[in-house]
Design an enzyme around this catalytic site. Structure first.
Site, PDB file in Angstrom:
ATOM      1  N   LYS A  37       0.835  -1.214   0.000  1.00  0.00           N
ATOM      2  CA  LYS A  37       0.000   0.000   0.000  1.00  0.00           C
ATOM      3  C   LYS A  37       0.864   1.255   0.000  1.00  0.00           C
ATOM      4  O   LYS A  37       2.062   1.193   0.293  1.00  0.00           O
ATOM      5  CB  LYS A  37      -0.916  -0.029   1.232  1.00  0.00           C
ATOM      6  CG  LYS A  37      -0.138   0.017   2.544  1.00  0.00           C
ATOM      7  CD  LYS A  37      -1.023  -0.279   3.753  1.00  0.00           C
ATOM      8  CE  LYS A  37      -0.201  -0.230   5.035  1.00  0.00           C
ATOM      9  NZ  LYS A  37      -1.000  -0.620   6.218  1.00  0.00           N
ATOM     10  N   ARG A 141     -10.506   0.010  15.114  1.00  0.00           N
ATOM     11  CA  ARG A 141     -10.360   0.872  13.947  1.00  0.00           C
ATOM     12  C   ARG A 141     -11.362   0.305  12.959  1.00  0.00           C
ATOM     13  O   ARG A 141     -12.563   0.357  13.219  1.00  0.00           O
ATOM     14  CB  ARG A 141      -8.894   0.824  13.474  1.00  0.00           C
ATOM     15  CG  ARG A 141      -8.533   1.921  12.485  1.00  0.00           C
ATOM     16  CD  ARG A 141      -7.063   1.881  12.087  1.00  0.00           C
ATOM     17  NE  ARG A 141      -6.716   0.719  11.267  1.00  0.00           N
ATOM     18  CZ  ARG A 141      -5.496   0.479  10.771  1.00  0.00           C
ATOM     19  NH1 ARG A 141      -4.503   1.317  11.008  1.00  0.00           N
ATOM     20  NH2 ARG A 141      -5.261  -0.583  10.029  1.00  0.00           N
ATOM     21  N   HIS A 173      -6.298  -7.412  12.825  1.00  0.00           N
ATOM     22  CA  HIS A 173      -5.057  -6.625  12.840  1.00  0.00           C
ATOM     23  C   HIS A 173      -4.722  -6.221  14.278  1.00  0.00           C
ATOM     24  O   HIS A 173      -5.597  -5.815  15.028  1.00  0.00           O
ATOM     25  CB  HIS A 173      -5.277  -5.387  11.962  1.00  0.00           C
ATOM     26  CG  HIS A 173      -4.045  -4.597  11.626  1.00  0.00           C
ATOM     27  ND1 HIS A 173      -2.822  -5.156  11.350  1.00  0.00           N
ATOM     28  CD2 HIS A 173      -3.869  -3.250  11.499  1.00  0.00           C
ATOM     29  CE1 HIS A 173      -1.943  -4.198  11.072  1.00  0.00           C
ATOM     30  NE2 HIS A 173      -2.557  -3.037  11.160  1.00  0.00           N
ATOM     31  N   ARG A 229       0.890 -11.013   7.092  1.00  0.00           N
ATOM     32  CA  ARG A 229       0.802  -9.818   6.227  1.00  0.00           C
ATOM     33  C   ARG A 229       1.927  -8.868   6.583  1.00  0.00           C
ATOM     34  O   ARG A 229       1.847  -8.158   7.577  1.00  0.00           O
ATOM     35  CB  ARG A 229      -0.492  -9.041   6.508  1.00  0.00           C
ATOM     36  CG  ARG A 229      -1.767  -9.607   6.041  1.00  0.00           C
ATOM     37  CD  ARG A 229      -2.928  -8.612   6.243  1.00  0.00           C
ATOM     38  NE  ARG A 229      -2.940  -7.916   7.500  1.00  0.00           N
ATOM     39  CZ  ARG A 229      -3.507  -8.373   8.619  1.00  0.00           C
ATOM     40  NH1 ARG A 229      -4.148  -9.508   8.635  1.00  0.00           N
ATOM     41  NH2 ARG A 229      -3.443  -7.657   9.729  1.00  0.00           N
ATOM     42  N   TYR A 273      14.822  30.083   8.330  1.00  0.00           N
ATOM     43  CA  TYR A 273      13.661  30.799   8.868  1.00  0.00           C
ATOM     44  C   TYR A 273      13.619  30.810  10.389  1.00  0.00           C
ATOM     45  O   TYR A 273      13.811  29.777  11.026  1.00  0.00           O
ATOM     46  CB  TYR A 273      12.366  30.149   8.372  1.00  0.00           C
ATOM     47  CG  TYR A 273      12.086  30.334   6.899  1.00  0.00           C
ATOM     48  CD1 TYR A 273      12.179  31.591   6.306  1.00  0.00           C
ATOM     49  CD2 TYR A 273      11.721  29.253   6.120  1.00  0.00           C
ATOM     50  CE1 TYR A 273      11.911  31.749   4.952  1.00  0.00           C
ATOM     51  CE2 TYR A 273      11.441  29.394   4.774  1.00  0.00           C
ATOM     52  CZ  TYR A 273      11.541  30.649   4.186  1.00  0.00           C
ATOM     53  OH  TYR A 273      11.276  30.801   2.865  1.00  0.00           O
ATOM     54  N   CYS A 325      13.120  23.955   5.174  1.00  0.00           N
ATOM     55  CA  CYS A 325      12.168  24.780   4.430  1.00  0.00           C
ATOM     56  C   CYS A 325      11.401  23.907   3.432  1.00  0.00           C
ATOM     57  O   CYS A 325      11.564  22.698   3.399  1.00  0.00           O
ATOM     58  CB  CYS A 325      12.906  25.898   3.683  1.00  0.00           C
ATOM     59  SG  CYS A 325      14.068  26.799   4.728  1.00  0.00           S
ATOM     60  N   MET A 326      10.604  24.519   2.590  1.00  0.00           N
ATOM     61  CA  MET A 326       9.810  23.756   1.632  1.00  0.00           C
ATOM     62  C   MET A 326      10.690  23.045   0.597  1.00  0.00           C
ATOM     63  O   MET A 326      10.409  21.914   0.200  1.00  0.00           O
ATOM     64  CB  MET A 326       8.818  24.669   0.908  1.00  0.00           C
ATOM     65  CG  MET A 326       7.808  23.901   0.072  1.00  0.00           C
ATOM     66  SD  MET A 326       6.681  24.959  -0.837  1.00  0.00           S
ATOM     67  CE  MET A 326       5.704  25.660   0.472  1.00  0.00           C
ATOM     68  N   ASP A 327      11.786  23.728   0.188  1.00  0.00           N
ATOM     69  CA  ASP A 327      12.588  23.213  -0.920  1.00  0.00           C
ATOM     70  C   ASP A 327      14.040  22.942  -0.562  1.00  0.00           C
ATOM     71  O   ASP A 327      14.784  22.435  -1.396  1.00  0.00           O
ATOM     72  CB  ASP A 327      12.622  24.247  -2.065  1.00  0.00           C
ATOM     73  CG  ASP A 327      11.292  24.899  -2.255  1.00  0.00           C
ATOM     74  OD1 ASP A 327      10.330  24.149  -2.507  1.00  0.00           O
ATOM     75  OD2 ASP A 327      11.192  26.130  -2.109  1.00  0.00           O
TER      76      ASP A 327
HETATM   77  C1  LIG Z   1      -0.250  -1.614   6.861  1.00  0.00           C
HETATM   78  C2  LIG Z   1      -0.897  -2.852   7.312  1.00  0.00           C
HETATM   79  C3  LIG Z   1      -0.157  -4.059   7.416  1.00  0.00           C
HETATM   80  C4  LIG Z   1       1.338  -4.110   7.313  1.00  0.00           C
HETATM   81  O1  LIG Z   1       1.890  -3.697   8.545  1.00  0.00           O
HETATM   82  P1  LIG Z   1       3.486  -3.691   8.784  1.00  0.00           P
HETATM   83  O2  LIG Z   1       3.600  -3.300  10.201  1.00  0.00           O
HETATM   84  O3  LIG Z   1       4.026  -2.687   7.836  1.00  0.00           O
HETATM   85  O4  LIG Z   1       3.957  -5.059   8.492  1.00  0.00           O
HETATM   86  C5  LIG Z   1      -0.837  -5.224   7.688  1.00  0.00           C
HETATM   87  N1  LIG Z   1      -2.172  -5.207   7.844  1.00  0.00           N
HETATM   88  C6  LIG Z   1      -2.915  -4.077   7.790  1.00  0.00           C
HETATM   89  C7  LIG Z   1      -4.368  -4.128   7.986  1.00  0.00           C
HETATM   90  C8  LIG Z   1      -2.299  -2.869   7.535  1.00  0.00           C
HETATM   91  O5  LIG Z   1      -3.036  -1.741   7.507  1.00  0.00           O
END
Ligand SMILES: *Cc1c(COP(=O)(O)O)cnc(C)c1O
Length: 406
Positions: A37, A141, A173, A229, A273, A325-327
């Protein structure tokens, strides 16, 4: 490493991602779902996905359906899981692409059923849609709260019987897996086992059941179920600093830029800045052409020399001075005068003494995930696919349909 870049760049070592996937498979002995992701945590989604699969991942996962569709359009085969739908999600497109969509609620299952009814029946006589169910075991969540599990599983089973879909997975999760001794881990694992028992009692028999992200995959053998995962560990970063054993992971991202100016500073000169920092003595300063517009955290600015983020220039670490800064930002070269164009390494694997993304995270009061994911802006991304860093025959574990730990 390479000659100095003329412009700032993010270099991604695909061999490292392949090797990290292989190391995770070897350590966990569990089928690996590679999480790519947010543009592969800033490493490039499609390239990271290919490298992870080459290293032995059996499936891919992303948050948004749009990311999953892009992976399929890029030609990636097999299971691609997504989990963050919204009211406009095009379930028909997801079904047509053979994606595994995640449902949190009966209402979502109803919407998927409607899309599935409009989808052509598969020639093979298989399922129309592939749906995974996410249960909330304590992260609070996304996912179905415990009070709704029974209704969710019953609706899911009815959809299977009506030919709308096959329930391919049940998952959850962790909230605290980077703190292996946190009591929430045991509680969530217990709740997940209860959810799986309820799903089984409702007549569901998913292909995979999965709970662990990187930290839990590495640190909690009991929570591997039939797949893990992993995101951050694939990119070679530590998911649980201070707790993770060395399993040979290697950071895949290096951020480099050319030095664009060197100047003298008199004692008392206020830099950047707000004059957040003033030179206490005569010194030299270097200008780096990157800023928060490129994802360099403004939090890397610190008046305290002990906590400022650093970069590697001419063989030495140099602290950031004054505000990012920004850049652009300024570093203290301590009297040295490297030539304009000299290589500046912001962070990388650490081989040549450069800081790591973890060092930056600590300097900025954040986590390594945020450092690599936010980097980008105007920088180009280049891929090192020499493959020299790692040669192997991938071991791909695929989920066993039976005899799993369930
Ligand atoms: C991002 C995410 C992961 C991966 O987590 P890591 O800590 O980067 O291994 C697994 N499951 C869900 C639902 C996530 O949002």
């Amino acid at each position: 490493m390479n000659p100095s870049p003329g412009t700032p760049e993010i270099r991604v070592d695909l061999g490292a991602i392949r090797a990290n996937a292989a190391r995770l498979v070897a350590h966990t002995k569990a089928p690996l779902i590679a999480v790519v992701k947010a543009d592969g945590y800033g490493h490039g989604m499609v390239e990271a996905a290919r490298a992870a699969k080459d290293g032995g991942a059996f499936a891919l996962a992303v948050a948004a359906p749009e990311e999953a569709l892009a992976l399929r359009e890029a030609g990636l085969p097999g299971m691609i899981l997504c989990w963050l739908t919204n009211p406009d999600t095009d379930y028909k497109a997801c079904i047509a692409a053979g994606l595994d969509v995640t449902a949190y609620s009966v209402a979502e299952l109803d919407a998927i059923a409607e899309a599935a009814a409009a989808a052509p029946a598969p020639a093979s006589g298989g399922e129309r849609a592939r749906v995974q169910l996410k249960v909330d075991t304590g992260l609070t969540r996304g996912g179905a709260p415990r009070s709704e599990w029974e209704a969710l599983f019953a609706r899911a089973r009815r959809g299977e019987q009506e030919g709308s879909w096959r329930i391919t997975g049940v998952w959850s999760h962790f909230a605290c897996s980077d703190d292996p001794d946190h009591p929430a881990n045991d509680e969530q694992e217990r709740a997940f086992r209860e959810a799986l028992a309820q799903a089984g009692a409702a007549g569901l028999d998913p292909e995979i059941t999965h709970l662990s992200n990187s930290a839990a995959a590495i640190l909690r053998p009991s929570a591997r179920f039939t797949a893990v995962r992993c995101g951050i560990a694939l990119y070679g970063l530590d998911p649980a600093p201070g707790h993770t054993p060395d399993i040979g992971l290697r950071p895949a991202m290096t951020v480099r830029a050319p030095l664009v100016m060197v100047k003298d500073a008199e004692p008392g000169a206020g830099v950047s800045y707000g004059h957040l920092w003033r030179a206490e003595r005569e010194t030299t300063l270097g200008l780096i052409p990157l800023g928060y517009g490129d994802g360099i955290p403004r939090h890397a600015s610190s008046p305290d020399p002990a906590t400022a983020a650093e970069v590697l220039v001419a063989g030495r670490r140099r602290p950031i001075r004054g505000r990012v800064c920004m850049d652009q930002f300024v570093v203290d070269l301590d009297g040295d005068r490297p030539p304009v164009g000299a290589e500046v390494v912001l962070f990388g694997p650490g081989d040549d003494g450069e800081p790591t993304a973890q060092d930056w995270a600590e300097a900025c009061g954040t986590i390594n995930y945020e450092i690599v994911t936010r980097i980008g802006g105007r920088m180009s991304r280049t891929y090192d696919d020499s493959g020299d860093t790692f040669v192997h025959t991938p071991t791909v574990h695929t989920p066993a349909r039976h005899g799993s730990q369930g």
